[in-house]
Motif scaffolding. Structure first.
Motif, PDB file in Angstrom:
ATOM      1  N   GLY A 172       0.919  -1.294  -0.005  1.00  0.00           N
ATOM      2  CA  GLY A 172       0.154  -0.149  -0.022  1.00  0.00           C
ATOM      3  C   GLY A 172       0.697   1.206  -0.098  1.00  0.00           C
ATOM      4  O   GLY A 172       0.636   2.267  -0.556  1.00  0.00           O
ATOM      5  N   THR A 173       1.988   1.180   0.653  1.00  0.00           N
ATOM      6  CA  THR A 173       3.009   2.281   0.686  1.00  0.00           C
ATOM      7  C   THR A 173       3.344   2.561  -0.608  1.00  0.00           C
ATOM      8  O   THR A 173       3.573   3.875  -1.185  1.00  0.00           O
ATOM      9  N   ILE A 174       3.914   1.725  -1.358  1.00  0.00           N
ATOM     10  CA  ILE A 174       4.380   1.946  -2.672  1.00  0.00           C
ATOM     11  C   ILE A 174       3.492   2.398  -3.610  1.00  0.00           C
ATOM     12  O   ILE A 174       3.363   3.567  -4.286  1.00  0.00           O
ATOM     13  N   TYR A 175       1.936   1.973  -3.395  1.00  0.00           N
ATOM     14  CA  TYR A 175       0.859   2.415  -4.273  1.00  0.00           C
ATOM     15  C   TYR A 175       0.486   3.866  -3.912  1.00  0.00           C
ATOM     16  O   TYR A 175      -0.324   4.602  -4.671  1.00  0.00           O
ATOM     17  N   GLN A 176       0.824   4.207  -2.582  1.00  0.00           N
ATOM     18  CA  GLN A 176       0.725   5.965  -2.304  1.00  0.00           C
ATOM     19  C   GLN A 176       1.368   6.682  -3.300  1.00  0.00           C
ATOM     20  O   GLN A 176       1.061   7.736  -3.773  1.00  0.00           O
ATOM     21  N   TYR A 177       2.683   6.214  -3.724  1.00  0.00           N
ATOM     22  CA  TYR A 177       3.464   7.048  -4.635  1.00  0.00           C
ATOM     23  C   TYR A 177       3.479   6.561  -6.288  1.00  0.00           C
ATOM     24  O   TYR A 177       3.657   7.497  -6.849  1.00  0.00           O
ATOM     25  N   PHE A 178       3.353   5.280  -6.195  1.00  0.00           N
ATOM     26  CA  PHE A 178       3.460   4.882  -7.680  1.00  0.00           C
ATOM     27  C   PHE A 178       2.247   3.889  -7.905  1.00  0.00           C
ATOM     28  O   PHE A 178       1.888   2.924  -7.393  1.00  0.00           O
ATOM     29  N   PRO A 179       1.243   4.328  -8.858  1.00  0.00           N
ATOM     30  CA  PRO A 179       0.114   3.678  -9.137  1.00  0.00           C
ATOM     31  C   PRO A 179       0.248   2.309  -9.649  1.00  0.00           C
ATOM     32  O   PRO A 179      -0.579   1.447  -9.539  1.00  0.00           O
ATOM     33  N   HIS A 180       1.524   2.033 -10.098  1.00  0.00           N
ATOM     34  CA  HIS A 180       1.788   0.590 -10.734  1.00  0.00           C
ATOM     35  C   HIS A 180       3.232   0.348 -11.109  1.00  0.00           C
ATOM     36  O   HIS A 180       4.025   1.425 -10.704  1.00  0.00           O
ATOM     37  N   LYS A 181       3.661  -0.803 -11.413  1.00  0.00           N
ATOM     38  CA  LYS A 181       5.013  -0.887 -11.600  1.00  0.00           C
ATOM     39  C   LYS A 181       5.576  -0.126 -12.791  1.00  0.00           C
ATOM     40  O   LYS A 181       6.904   0.084 -12.641  1.00  0.00           O
ATOM     41  N   ARG A 182       5.078   0.265 -13.801  1.00  0.00           N
ATOM     42  CA  ARG A 182       5.560   0.850 -14.803  1.00  0.00           C
ATOM     43  C   ARG A 182       5.792   2.399 -14.305  1.00  0.00           C
ATOM     44  O   ARG A 182       7.076   2.949 -14.828  1.00  0.00           O
ATOM     45  N   ALA A 183       5.031   2.829 -13.414  1.00  0.00           N
ATOM     46  CA  ALA A 183       5.489   4.115 -12.976  1.00  0.00           C
ATOM     47  C   ALA A 183       6.669   4.097 -12.004  1.00  0.00           C
ATOM     48  O   ALA A 183       7.729   5.041 -12.098  1.00  0.00           O
ATOM     49  N   LEU A 184       6.850   3.047 -11.283  1.00  0.00           N
ATOM     50  CA  LEU A 184       7.906   2.793 -10.555  1.00  0.00           C
ATOM     51  C   LEU A 184       9.379   2.632 -11.252  1.00  0.00           C
ATOM     52  O   LEU A 184      10.305   3.353 -10.957  1.00  0.00           O
ATOM     53  N   LEU A 185       9.081   2.026 -12.110  1.00  0.00           N
ATOM     54  CA  LEU A 185      10.314   1.858 -13.297  1.00  0.00           C
ATOM     55  C   LEU A 185      10.883   3.236 -13.712  1.00  0.00           C
ATOM     56  O   LEU A 185      12.130   3.563 -13.878  1.00  0.00           O
ATOM     57  N   PHE A 186       9.757   3.811 -14.275  1.00  0.00           N
ATOM     58  CA  PHE A 186      10.155   5.091 -14.901  1.00  0.00           C
ATOM     59  C   PHE A 186      10.892   6.165 -13.751  1.00  0.00           C
ATOM     60  O   PHE A 186      11.729   6.851 -14.203  1.00  0.00           O
ATOM     61  N   ALA A 187      10.348   6.030 -12.617  1.00  0.00           N
ATOM     62  CA  ALA A 187      10.909   6.687 -11.655  1.00  0.00           C
ATOM     63  C   ALA A 187      12.354   6.463 -11.185  1.00  0.00           C
ATOM     64  O   ALA A 187      13.356   7.562 -11.003  1.00  0.00           O
ATOM     65  N   VAL A 188      12.692   5.280 -11.249  1.00  0.00           N
ATOM     66  CA  VAL A 188      14.038   4.705 -11.147  1.00  0.00           C
ATOM     67  C   VAL A 188      15.028   5.111 -12.302  1.00  0.00           C
ATOM     68  O   VAL A 188      16.078   5.875 -11.941  1.00  0.00           O
TER      69      VAL A 188
END
Length: 231
Positions: free
Chosen positions: A79-95
């Protein structure tokens, strides 16, 4: 990663717009973070999430990395991850964006402190700043580099390219012993040289090539700048 899509004519472009209008399909809402951390604690949490993602990416292809595994490694809830990133693609883009921002910041730091230096020193410092982030952890850099092919990176890369060109141009303009007829073209060529050579290493994952580039890239950039400089 950075500059992976540079075209032959793009080296000579002097007005690369990083705006969504220039790249209507880039940086879509699907890749945007849900929110940005505003407090130190939140920033630390996001940093832990990004770091955990990179650690997993160095061990396997990004297609096998899940947000659940990232959460476990980062020590946070899904849930903490989804507070900042709606899904994995957004997370990878942030990286990817975080890594590129580090490279730009490193080069900009040199640019902001180039006054009073000769061309040779400025050149060597620019190369060192660019390489520092890329080769300090070659496994992480290569893993992040491989993300670019599956993400919409046009707007991001254009922005990074524009910022790097500006930083290099400012640094070179500060040289006490040289001037350039077209500083924009020169800075573009330096950026293309830096990105192209390091890209080769990231694609091949060749430690010997890495050692060669670390030694020869400063010589290459220095020679080019000396050849085109106006004394």
């Amino acid at each position: 990663m950075f500059l992976t899509t540079i075209s032959r004519y793009e080296v000579y472009m002097k007005d690369v717009s990083p705006t969504p209008l220039a790249f209507p399909h880039a940086l879509s809402d699907l890749q945007k973070a849900r929110k940005s951390p505003r407090q130190a604690r939140s920033a630390a949490t996001v940093e832990a999430i990004l770091s955990a993602t990179i650690q997993l990416l160095t061990r396997e292809e990004h297609g096998h990395v899940t947000t659940t595994r990232v959460a476990e490694r980062a020590g946070v809830s899904i849930g903490t991850i989804y507070q900042y990133f709606p899904h994995k693609r957004a997370l990878l883009f942030a990286v990817l964006k975080s890594h590129l921002d580090e490279i730009v910041a490193s080069v900009e730091a040199v640019s902001n402190n180039s006054s009073g230096y000769k061309l040779k020193i400025i050149s060597d410092r620019l190369v060192s700043a660019f390489l520092e982030i890329r080769i300090n952890n070659i496994a992480a850099s290569r893993a992040i580099y491989l993300l670019a092919s599956d993400l919409d990176t046009a707007a991001l890369l254009a922005d990074v390219l524009c910022r790097l060109r500006n930083a290099v141009a400012i640094a070179l303009s500060a040289a006490t012993d040289a001037n350039f007829e077209d500083i924009d073209v020169v800075s573009s060529m330096i950026c293309a040289t830096l990105s192209g050579t390091t890209r080769t290493v990231l694609e091949r994952e060749d430690s010997e090539a890495l050692e060669v580039i670390a030694l020869q890239l400063p010589v290459l950039c220095r020679a080019y700048l000396e050849a085109v400089a106006v004394r």
